[in-house]
Design an enzyme around this catalytic site. Structure first.
Site, PDB file in Angstrom:
ATOM      1  N   ARG A   1      65.034  19.371 -11.329  1.00 45.44           N
ATOM      2  CA  ARG A   1      65.868  18.536 -10.660  1.00 45.44           C
ATOM      3  C   ARG A   1      65.797  17.038 -11.340  1.00 45.44           C
ATOM      4  NH1 ARG A   1      64.520  18.040  -5.064  1.00 45.44           N
ATOM      5  NH2 ARG A   1      63.885  15.837  -5.878  1.00 45.44           N
TER       6      ARG A   1
ATOM      7  N   GLU B   1      63.453  10.189 -11.590  1.00 44.86           N
ATOM      8  CA  GLU B   1      62.264  10.998 -12.063  1.00 44.86           C
ATOM      9  C   GLU B   1      63.093  12.350 -12.434  1.00 44.86           C
ATOM     10  OE1 GLU B   1      59.146  11.818  -9.375  1.00 44.86           O
ATOM     11  OE2 GLU B   1      60.419  12.241  -7.890  1.00 44.86           O
TER      12      GLU B   1
ATOM     13  N   ASN C   1      61.972  16.223 -11.994  1.00 38.39           N
ATOM     14  CA  ASN C   1      61.147  17.097 -11.429  1.00 38.39           C
ATOM     15  C   ASN C   1      60.973  18.435 -12.181  1.00 38.39           C
ATOM     16  OD1 ASN C   1      60.413  15.686  -8.838  1.00 38.39           O
ATOM     17  ND2 ASN C   1      62.453  15.484  -8.926  1.00 38.39           N
TER      18      ASN C   1
ATOM     19  N   SER D   1      62.701  21.128  -4.109  1.00 39.10           N
ATOM     20  CA  SER D   1      63.216  21.489  -3.048  1.00 39.10           C
ATOM     21  C   SER D   1      64.612  21.243  -2.571  1.00 39.10           C
ATOM     22  CB  SER D   1      62.390  20.746  -1.782  1.00 39.10           C
ATOM     23  OG  SER D   1      62.356  19.152  -1.682  1.00 39.10           O
TER      24      SER D   1
ATOM     25  N   LYS E   1      55.246  11.746 -14.638  1.00 40.75           N
ATOM     26  CA  LYS E   1      55.680  10.363 -14.817  1.00 40.75           C
ATOM     27  C   LYS E   1      55.209   9.570 -16.025  1.00 40.75           C
ATOM     28  CE  LYS E   1      56.992   9.582 -10.002  1.00 40.75           C
ATOM     29  NZ  LYS E   1      56.131  10.354  -9.201  1.00 40.75           N
TER      30      LYS E   1
ATOM     31  N   LYS F   1      54.357   3.265  -9.976  1.00 40.49           N
ATOM     32  CA  LYS F   1      54.367   4.714  -9.569  1.00 40.49           C
ATOM     33  C   LYS F   1      53.327   5.314  -9.866  1.00 40.49           C
ATOM     34  CE  LYS F   1      59.199   5.416  -9.437  1.00 40.49           C
ATOM     35  NZ  LYS F   1      60.231   6.415  -9.865  1.00 40.49           N
TER      36      LYS F   1
ATOM     37  N   GLU G   1      52.093  13.701  -8.031  1.00 38.95           N
ATOM     38  CA  GLU G   1      53.537  14.030  -7.772  1.00 38.95           C
ATOM     39  C   GLU G   1      53.578  13.833  -6.204  1.00 38.95           C
ATOM     40  OE1 GLU G   1      56.473  15.535  -8.049  1.00 38.95           O
ATOM     41  OE2 GLU G   1      56.176  14.762 -10.236  1.00 38.95           O
ATOM     42  N   GLY G   2      55.092  13.978  -5.792  1.00 33.99           N
ATOM     43  CA  GLY G   2      55.170  13.876  -4.390  1.00 33.99           C
ATOM     44  C   GLY G   2      55.623  12.740  -3.545  1.00 33.99           C
TER      45      GLY G   2
ATOM     46  N   ARG H   1      70.123  12.829  -1.041  1.00 34.08           N
ATOM     47  CA  ARG H   1      69.246  12.450   0.216  1.00 34.08           C
ATOM     48  C   ARG H   1      69.584  10.749   0.254  1.00 34.08           C
ATOM     49  NH1 ARG H   1      63.741  13.732  -2.098  1.00 34.08           N
ATOM     50  NH2 ARG H   1      64.787  13.253  -4.087  1.00 34.08           N
TER      51      ARG H   1
END
Lengths: 504, 504
Positions: free
Chosen positions: B158, B174, B176, B181, B339, B393, B397-398, B480
């Site tokens: 994604r 970014e 992914n 998800s 990243k 950054k 991850e996350g 989102r």
């Protein structure tokens, strides 16, 4: 995954219309047709997980009573509805018999509803003994006085049966003419079971095609749409009369959501108190609620005394009854479904007053269990001597108040001592002993392995406009399965779950 | 229904993969394209109710963190997923641009993944500064040593974008490559929005056809099925690698349920610890888990240090990597999504090492925001002077760990003082200021009227077997939406909800 017991109330869902599965089982264990308890435990656990996931993804949900807002706000405090993991075996012949009976019962209700005198007279003694029935009868009297006619009549009924183990007879428990619950969720359970058998049928030796199709919600919605069309006001709405707190709301939401999706008809939800506050009656009979005309009123409240905490609710009921909106049910339909009327209809020669077709009459009679008024001294004597063969049922709707076993004797003796009026609040019914089967019951994410009995309800949709019968269909079914036990009281009363049938 | 603030963590769902919507907004209020806040309140309330019902009936649900078992047992402690009531306006050209970029990025990931040396070298400094990346690189080194080949490569990526308000440029946040998800729930939200616009579109002046179709879950499932077919063992299973507690489980269950329903392929769920306990590797490379061969491994865990609390999880990851099972993603795909690699790829002439098509390269470059390593003293100086134009950054991850505003200056000064190794754990990125829109956000049954910004993620599915590219599709999207605010810290960070887009 062990057999377990738990404190519970014996209700399918502890909310909404309280509908107890009849407590008709006995304790002896018989050889089940389908040995579900022999299924490999790993497989059971896999199916349980899959079933719980399925129910979450496909709206087989209720409000969780441990979450405060879950009966008011949709989308919060959801939990899967209690259900049986696998369908219950049921003989195909008796299934067909139940299906065939449905339009005949709907026709019967319609005919009985037109005989105001029969309703009033049959319930005249009950009126004295039961305050709630008395108020309903007063409402009915008022409608008779003003000669109120219901040209368009909509009935969404459910006739409940049990299969007597010894005689294999399909016997009617009761006929519900108001607020029949689970047309939405019962369809979901059938779909769940078919889905499980699609995946596991081969290893279980079960054929998903042996589960009869169940689209109760689809028929209900079709009935609303057709009734709405008959009412013939394109701006009018359907109104669901609901309780202020309703944890079984998703069962109802399935109906309103599909009504909107398929027919673009909007359903609003109102409590009786809200209707009293917001409704007005136009001189032409139009019912306005919040300024909007109502075409169809669907009662999912109003069937029990608790639904009328004040005069406000009775005012609302009267206003609705006076209006030209199509009432599902009208007061006449409501009364036609009382237990006293059920018992009157079981008397010799009474069905013949309402139906012409002799075959139909014979079919109905075949499913009547023994039903007696407490006026009959021989039966009362017999019931005092052998209480285990009888159930004492109060007039009041909503189950949970039936009397069994030694309590029957006690209650009858007490009523004899008190005099006659109180006894008119009850009828006596033959006790049915249904077959016991092995099952897995799921509640709150936990699987209980146990023995159970079931009650089959067949939904019927009936719509007519004057002489034109627009719908008279059997439309899906509800199977409720309940833990069986030799002990009737306390924990052993068990809880009921939604289920479907597997034709044998 | 008032604008309100609340203590919250800024996460879409406080469980599963933590994915923070980039905090790129600024505080000034601009004139929105669609004036949602002007909608009549009664209408808003009607839509809110309908949306909450819809989400309950159609599986737009998550586990409620206030219910203990809701992350472990399906069917209990359900609550609607947080969502926006109405879709966010988004310009059609930039939408098409994002769609077009998807297969190019998937191809790029594949090419980069094959260049083990590039991955190792680019991450060599990060390795020293970040223990987690270091372990991943060790795993990758081992695979290089044994010359492990992945003939069948499956990527479910994604790519996340924001639309820069001033320049109207679509800029990548970014890419992914692991555990993306919401492919399940994002599709549901789009369906919800279309449903609402079918009913209310006319009165709102919105056309449901302007919401692009979104079948991410359908493509993901197709990708699993096709990968499973390539693996060519009809008895093998798909394995979802999951966290022990997962409140976003229904997003995952949508995939496994549809995989079973459409393709009759079984997916099992295992934690890394369970895999360590139950898995074994056959000499031919077959991975057995609980005695069953695994065709496809789908990681919904394993992307963050927390997923590896002990050596057990690292052993499991190694065993999976060594096996012949198709890994989604392989360690190479995983590293290609870091990243640091994103930043390396943004350097001049780097894309050219991996892609031949000049047009494709130009398209990718157009969406690159400014990305810099902390090795560049000029940029570090500029960021210390004007920290409001940068985001710092961490490699990890996350999300949730990004550094903004005055904290950027502080962090950079601290790193300068400490020496150079620590700085390799971060990259600097141009700060994007997206357009602010009026919105209604729903969480826990409560509607919040507020101003918000959005981040668009486009899912891509890529499957190849040696030289044969079997799938390379854009497949649905995730929008989102997050409350916007002039203040970045604390309450104002807001929370993100699932949304869909309305093409303008």
């Amino acid at each position: 995954m062990a057999q377990s017991s738990f404190p519970c109330s014996g209700l399918a869902v502890n909310c909404g219309k309280v509908e107890e599965v009849e407590n008709q089982e006995e304790g002896t264990t018989r050889k089940p047709v389908i040995e579900y308890h022999g299924i490999d435990q790993v497989l059971v656990e896999e199916m349980v997980y899959e079933a719980l996931v399925w129910s979450s993804l496909h709206g087989l949900v209720v409000g969780d009573k441990s979450v405060q807002r879950s009966g008011k706000v949709p989308g919060v405090g959801l939990v899967h509805a209690p259900f049986a993991l696998l369908p219950m075996p049921f003989p195909e012949n008796q299934w067909r018999q139940a299906v065939e009976l449905t339009p005949i019962f709907s026709e019967l209700v319609d005919r009985v509803s037109l005989d105001g005198k029969f309703l009033q007279e049959s319930l005249s003694r009950t009126k004295k003994a039961d305050a709630f029935t008395s108020r309903l009868l007063d409402l009915h009297s008022k409608m008779l006085e003003i000669n109120k006619k219901e040209d368009i009549r909509l009935g969404l009924h459910r006739s409940d049966y049990m299969l007597d183990e010894q005689t294999k007879l399909l016997l009617q428990i009761e006929l519900n003419t108001i607020s029949c619950s689970f047309p939405g969720l019962s369809s979901r359970v059938t779909e769940l079971h078919r889905n499980l058998l699609n995946h596991y049928g081969e290893v279980l030796g079960l054929d998903p095609k042996r589960i009869p199709g169940n689209n109760a919600y689809s028929y209900f919605v079709e009935a609303f749409a057709k009734a709405w069309t008959e009412y013939n006001n394109p701006r009018a709405l359907v109104m669901f009369v609901v309780q202020a707190e309703e944890r079984n709301m998703y069962d109802q939401h399935w109906l309103s959501a599909v009504l909107k999706e398929r027919y673009n008809i909007t359903a609003i939800r109102k409590t009786m108190a809200e209707i009293d506050a917001e409704a007005e009656l136009l001189s032409d009979g139009t019912l306005l609620v919040g300024g909007k005309a109502i075409a169809v009123i669907y009662f999912r409240a109003g069937y029990a005394p608790n639904d009328y905490p004040s005069e406000s609710e009775w005012r609302a009921r009267l206003l609705m009854e006076q209006s030209s909106a199509i009432k599902c049910p009208s007061i006449s339909y409501h009364l036609a479904g009382t237990k006293k009327i059920q018992q009157e209809l079981a008397k010799p020669d009474v069905l013949e007053r309402f139906l012409d077709n002799k075959e139909d009459i014979a079919k109905l009679r075949k499913c009547f269990a023994g039903l007696w008024s407490l006026d009959d001294p021989n039966i009362v004597k017999e019931a005092i001597e052998r209480p285990e063969l009888f159930v004492m049922k109060p007039q009041r709707e909503g189950g949970g108040n039936n009397i069994y076993g030694a309590d029957v004797r006690e209650a009858l003796l007490r009523l004899q001592k008190e005099g006659t009026d109180g006894s008119a609040a009850y009828i006596l019914m033959q006790r049915i002993f249904p077959t016991v089967f092995q099952t897995f019951l799921l509640r709150n994410g936990i699987c209980h392995k146990d023995y159970a009995v079931s009650e089959l309800g067949i939904y019927g949709a009936y719509l007519r406009n004057k002489d034109n019968v627009i719908m008279n269909d059997q439309c899906g079914y509800l199977l409720r399965t309940k833990i069986s036990s030799s002990d009737e009281g306390g924990v052993a009363a068990g809880f009921a779950v939604l289920d479907s049938i597997y034709l044998t």
